[in-house]
Design an enzyme around this catalytic site. Structure first.
Site, PDB file in Angstrom:
ATOM      1  N   ASP A  10       2.324  -1.539  -1.874  1.00  0.00           N
ATOM      2  CA  ASP A  10       2.010  -2.614  -2.763  1.00  0.00           C
ATOM      3  C   ASP A  10       1.164  -3.739  -1.881  1.00  0.00           C
ATOM      4  O   ASP A  10       1.812  -3.559  -0.432  1.00  0.00           O
ATOM      5  CB  ASP A  10       2.831  -3.011  -3.719  1.00  0.00           C
ATOM      6  CG  ASP A  10       2.715  -4.187  -4.483  1.00  0.00           C
ATOM      7  OD1 ASP A  10       1.731  -4.517  -5.150  1.00  0.00           O
ATOM      8  OD2 ASP A  10       3.541  -5.002  -4.418  1.00  0.00           O
ATOM      9  N   LEU A  11       0.532  -4.752  -2.228  1.00  0.00           N
ATOM     10  CA  LEU A  11       0.103  -5.867  -1.426  1.00  0.00           C
ATOM     11  C   LEU A  11       0.987  -7.083  -1.593  1.00  0.00           C
ATOM     12  O   LEU A  11       1.659  -7.241  -0.549  1.00  0.00           O
ATOM     13  CB  LEU A  11      -1.476  -5.917  -1.683  1.00  0.00           C
ATOM     14  CG  LEU A  11      -1.975  -7.232  -0.980  1.00  0.00           C
ATOM     15  CD1 LEU A  11      -2.203  -6.666   0.621  1.00  0.00           C
ATOM     16  CD2 LEU A  11      -3.395  -7.245  -1.348  1.00  0.00           C
ATOM     17  N   ASP A  12       0.741  -7.630  -2.806  1.00  0.00           N
ATOM     18  CA  ASP A  12       1.494  -9.054  -2.871  1.00  0.00           C
ATOM     19  C   ASP A  12       3.017  -8.817  -2.847  1.00  0.00           C
ATOM     20  O   ASP A  12       3.474  -8.221  -3.814  1.00  0.00           O
ATOM     21  CB  ASP A  12       0.930  -9.473  -4.392  1.00  0.00           C
ATOM     22  CG  ASP A  12      -0.410  -9.822  -4.438  1.00  0.00           C
ATOM     23  OD1 ASP A  12      -0.977 -10.603  -3.496  1.00  0.00           O
ATOM     24  OD2 ASP A  12      -0.935  -9.560  -5.180  1.00  0.00           O
ATOM     25  N   THR A  18       1.861 -13.371  -0.876  1.00  0.00           N
ATOM     26  CA  THR A  18       1.149 -14.137  -1.948  1.00  0.00           C
ATOM     27  C   THR A  18       1.848 -14.514  -3.239  1.00  0.00           C
ATOM     28  O   THR A  18       1.280 -15.129  -4.036  1.00  0.00           O
ATOM     29  CB  THR A  18       0.030 -13.195  -2.045  1.00  0.00           C
ATOM     30  OG1 THR A  18       0.263 -11.807  -2.345  1.00  0.00           O
ATOM     31  CG2 THR A  18      -1.289 -13.248  -1.186  1.00  0.00           C
ATOM     32  N   LYS A  46       5.506 -10.321 -11.559  1.00  0.00           N
ATOM     33  CA  LYS A  46       4.999  -9.458 -10.262  1.00  0.00           C
ATOM     34  C   LYS A  46       4.888  -8.141 -10.694  1.00  0.00           C
ATOM     35  O   LYS A  46       5.379  -7.387 -11.654  1.00  0.00           O
ATOM     36  CB  LYS A  46       6.476  -9.399  -9.537  1.00  0.00           C
ATOM     37  CG  LYS A  46       6.705 -10.742  -8.787  1.00  0.00           C
ATOM     38  CD  LYS A  46       7.930 -10.641  -7.883  1.00  0.00           C
ATOM     39  CE  LYS A  46       8.303 -11.937  -7.070  1.00  0.00           C
ATOM     40  NZ  LYS A  46       9.371 -11.802  -6.219  1.00  0.00           N
ATOM     41  N   SER A 115      -2.623  -1.591  -5.421  1.00  0.00           N
ATOM     42  CA  SER A 115      -2.326  -3.045  -5.757  1.00  0.00           C
ATOM     43  C   SER A 115      -2.958  -3.266  -7.119  1.00  0.00           C
ATOM     44  O   SER A 115      -4.044  -2.710  -7.388  1.00  0.00           O
ATOM     45  CB  SER A 115      -2.793  -3.931  -4.791  1.00  0.00           C
ATOM     46  OG  SER A 115      -2.790  -5.321  -5.270  1.00  0.00           O
ATOM     47  N   ALA A 116      -2.388  -4.037  -8.101  1.00  0.00           N
ATOM     48  CA  ALA A 116      -2.962  -4.374  -9.234  1.00  0.00           C
ATOM     49  C   ALA A 116      -3.786  -5.655  -9.157  1.00  0.00           C
ATOM     50  O   ALA A 116      -4.775  -5.921 -10.076  1.00  0.00           O
ATOM     51  CB  ALA A 116      -1.702  -5.087 -10.062  1.00  0.00           C
ATOM     52  N   ASN A 119      -8.058  -9.419  -6.169  1.00  0.00           N
ATOM     53  CA  ASN A 119      -8.489 -10.248  -4.995  1.00  0.00           C
ATOM     54  C   ASN A 119      -7.842  -9.556  -3.604  1.00  0.00           C
ATOM     55  O   ASN A 119      -7.896  -9.915  -2.746  1.00  0.00           O
ATOM     56  CB  ASN A 119      -7.791 -11.309  -5.083  1.00  0.00           C
ATOM     57  CG  ASN A 119      -7.992 -12.146  -6.143  1.00  0.00           C
ATOM     58  OD1 ASN A 119      -9.418 -12.581  -6.148  1.00  0.00           O
ATOM     59  ND2 ASN A 119      -7.594 -12.647  -7.110  1.00  0.00           N
ATOM     60  N   LYS A 146       0.588  -1.512 -13.609  1.00  0.00           N
ATOM     61  CA  LYS A 146       1.979  -0.784 -13.484  1.00  0.00           C
ATOM     62  C   LYS A 146       2.797  -1.467 -14.574  1.00  0.00           C
ATOM     63  O   LYS A 146       2.583  -2.640 -15.042  1.00  0.00           O
ATOM     64  CB  LYS A 146       2.461  -1.358 -12.070  1.00  0.00           C
ATOM     65  CG  LYS A 146       1.827  -0.925 -10.960  1.00  0.00           C
ATOM     66  CD  LYS A 146       2.031  -1.786  -9.691  1.00  0.00           C
ATOM     67  CE  LYS A 146       0.985  -1.385  -8.704  1.00  0.00           C
ATOM     68  NZ  LYS A 146       1.495  -2.211  -7.294  1.00  0.00           N
ATOM     69  N   GLU A 170       7.386  -1.264  -2.879  1.00  0.00           N
ATOM     70  CA  GLU A 170       6.890  -2.067  -3.982  1.00  0.00           C
ATOM     71  C   GLU A 170       8.072  -3.134  -3.981  1.00  0.00           C
ATOM     72  O   GLU A 170       9.286  -3.071  -3.841  1.00  0.00           O
ATOM     73  CB  GLU A 170       7.272  -1.284  -5.155  1.00  0.00           C
ATOM     74  CG  GLU A 170       5.832  -0.827  -5.754  1.00  0.00           C
ATOM     75  CD  GLU A 170       5.075  -1.946  -6.377  1.00  0.00           C
ATOM     76  OE1 GLU A 170       5.635  -3.333  -6.330  1.00  0.00           O
ATOM     77  OE2 GLU A 170       4.001  -2.070  -6.654  1.00  0.00           O
ATOM     78  N   ASP A 171       7.649  -4.373  -4.473  1.00  0.00           N
ATOM     79  CA  ASP A 171       8.295  -5.596  -4.573  1.00  0.00           C
ATOM     80  C   ASP A 171       8.850  -5.821  -6.002  1.00  0.00           C
ATOM     81  O   ASP A 171       9.619  -6.688  -6.256  1.00  0.00           O
ATOM     82  CB  ASP A 171       8.017  -6.844  -3.807  1.00  0.00           C
ATOM     83  CG  ASP A 171       6.854  -7.530  -4.764  1.00  0.00           C
ATOM     84  OD1 ASP A 171       5.965  -6.683  -5.039  1.00  0.00           O
ATOM     85  OD2 ASP A 171       6.781  -8.558  -5.061  1.00  0.00           O
TER      86      ASP A 171
HETATM   87  C1  BG6 Z   1      -0.254  -8.169  -8.377  1.00  0.00           C
HETATM   88  C2  BG6 Z   1       0.721  -9.315  -8.268  1.00  0.00           C
HETATM   89  O1  BG6 Z   1      -0.178  -7.767  -6.892  1.00  0.00           O
HETATM   90  O2  BG6 Z   1      -1.554  -8.712  -8.780  1.00  0.00           O
HETATM   91  C3  BG6 Z   1       0.594 -10.073  -9.926  1.00  0.00           C
HETATM   92  O3  BG6 Z   1       1.888  -8.927  -8.250  1.00  0.00           O
HETATM   93  C4  BG6 Z   1      -0.728 -10.384 -10.294  1.00  0.00           C
HETATM   94  O4  BG6 Z   1       1.278 -11.170  -9.793  1.00  0.00           O
HETATM   95  C5  BG6 Z   1      -1.569  -8.982 -10.031  1.00  0.00           C
HETATM   96  O5  BG6 Z   1      -0.755 -10.812 -11.618  1.00  0.00           O
HETATM   97  C6  BG6 Z   1      -3.144  -9.391 -10.446  1.00  0.00           C
HETATM   98  O6  BG6 Z   1      -3.549 -10.073  -9.337  1.00  0.00           O
HETATM   99  P1  BG6 Z   1      -5.037 -10.808  -9.246  1.00  0.00           P
HETATM  100  O7  BG6 Z   1      -5.315 -11.231  -7.885  1.00  0.00           O
HETATM  101  O8  BG6 Z   1      -6.187  -9.929  -9.732  1.00  0.00           O
HETATM  102  O9  BG6 Z   1      -4.858 -12.016 -10.427  1.00  0.00           O
HETATM  103 MG    MG Z   2       4.007  -6.919  -5.604  1.00  0.00          MG
END
Ligand code: BG6
Ligand code: MG
Length: 216
Positions: A10-12, A18, A46, A115-116, A119, A146, A170-171
């Site tokens: 996972d990224l964030d 982030t 999250k 990642s979801a 960005n 997810k 994953e966090d």
């Molecule tokens: C996930 C984050 O990685 O991405 C969420 O944990 C976030 O908090 C989701 O809402 C969507 O991210 P973005 O950058 O497309 O708004």
């Molecule tokens: Mg995450």
């Protein structure tokens, strides 16, 4: 014991910090609407998609918006968020993230980003780690958030490996649930109270050694 072919990250909140920027941007929106948004409530956001996060925030604040206003609110939150992350650099990689990515590749395993976030590629670019991933599945490629396993199953399919041979880092609780649904092993990065359903919980990637993953 299942063999291991790939690590999916996972990224964030796992590779980069982030989560704090997402939190700040949602908090700014909440404060404009006249209510406080706490770090504890932020746990629910999250790993979940931008629009789903907005729905949760609205329900916390007891606010109802029509579809057009929801789209506008989500777009404003994202403008602030992109402003926060656009100055990111390698220094915002979380402890152990880059060295683990390098070690995983050195051991002959594959890597994917699951990642979801829409960005994600911007963040990978800013922190100069795009080259460490064999596959990248983000919120633009995958439509189901997810805990739906779609993101991780797409990673496995792009890497041409069976889900059973993947480990997810994953966090978010929703992310661990997605890994379980995908039939993958998982490592929770964060607190055992929240991520206890993972195969193992670590406080940061700096604690992880690839050798330990082989026996998980
Ligand atoms: C996930 C984050 O990685 O991405 C969420 O944990 C976030 O908090 C989701 O809402 C969507 O991210 P973005 O950058 O497309 O708004
Ligand atoms: Mg995450």
């Amino acid at each position: 014991m299942q063999s291991l072919s790939a690590c999916i990250f996972d990224l964030d909140g796992v590779i980069v910090d982030t989560a704090k920027y997402h939190f700040l941007a949602w908090k700014r929106l909440a404060s404009e609407w006249g209510f406080d948004f706490t770090l504890e409530q932020n746990e629910q956001l999250k790993g979940v998609s931008r629009m789903r996060s907005l729905e949760i925030l609205l329900s916390i604040g007891g606010i109802t918006l029509d579809e057009d206003s929801k789209q506008k609110a989500a777009a404003r939150k994202n403008e602030w968020y992109v402003e926060y992350i656009s100055n990111m650099d390698e220094s915002e990689l979380l402890p152990g993230a880059k060295s683990l990515l390098i070690e995983v590749k050195e051991q002959g395993l594959m890597t994917a980003l699951g990642s979801a976030s829409k960005n994600a590629t911007l963040i990978l670019d800013r922190t100069h780690i795009t080259k460490y991933f064999d596959a990248i599945v983000d919120g633009i490629k995958a439509s189901k958030a997810k805990p739906d396993p779609e993101v991780f199953l797409r990673c496995a399919s792009e890497l041409h490996v069976p889900p059973q041979e993947c480990i997810v880092f994953e966090d978010a609780k929703a992310g661990i649930e997605a890994a379980i649904q995908a039939g993958m092993r998982s490592i929770g990065v964060g607190s055992p109270e929240i991520l206890g359903i993972a195969n193992r919980v670590v406080s940061s990637l700096a604690e992880v050694k690839v050798q330990d993953l082989l026996t998980l």
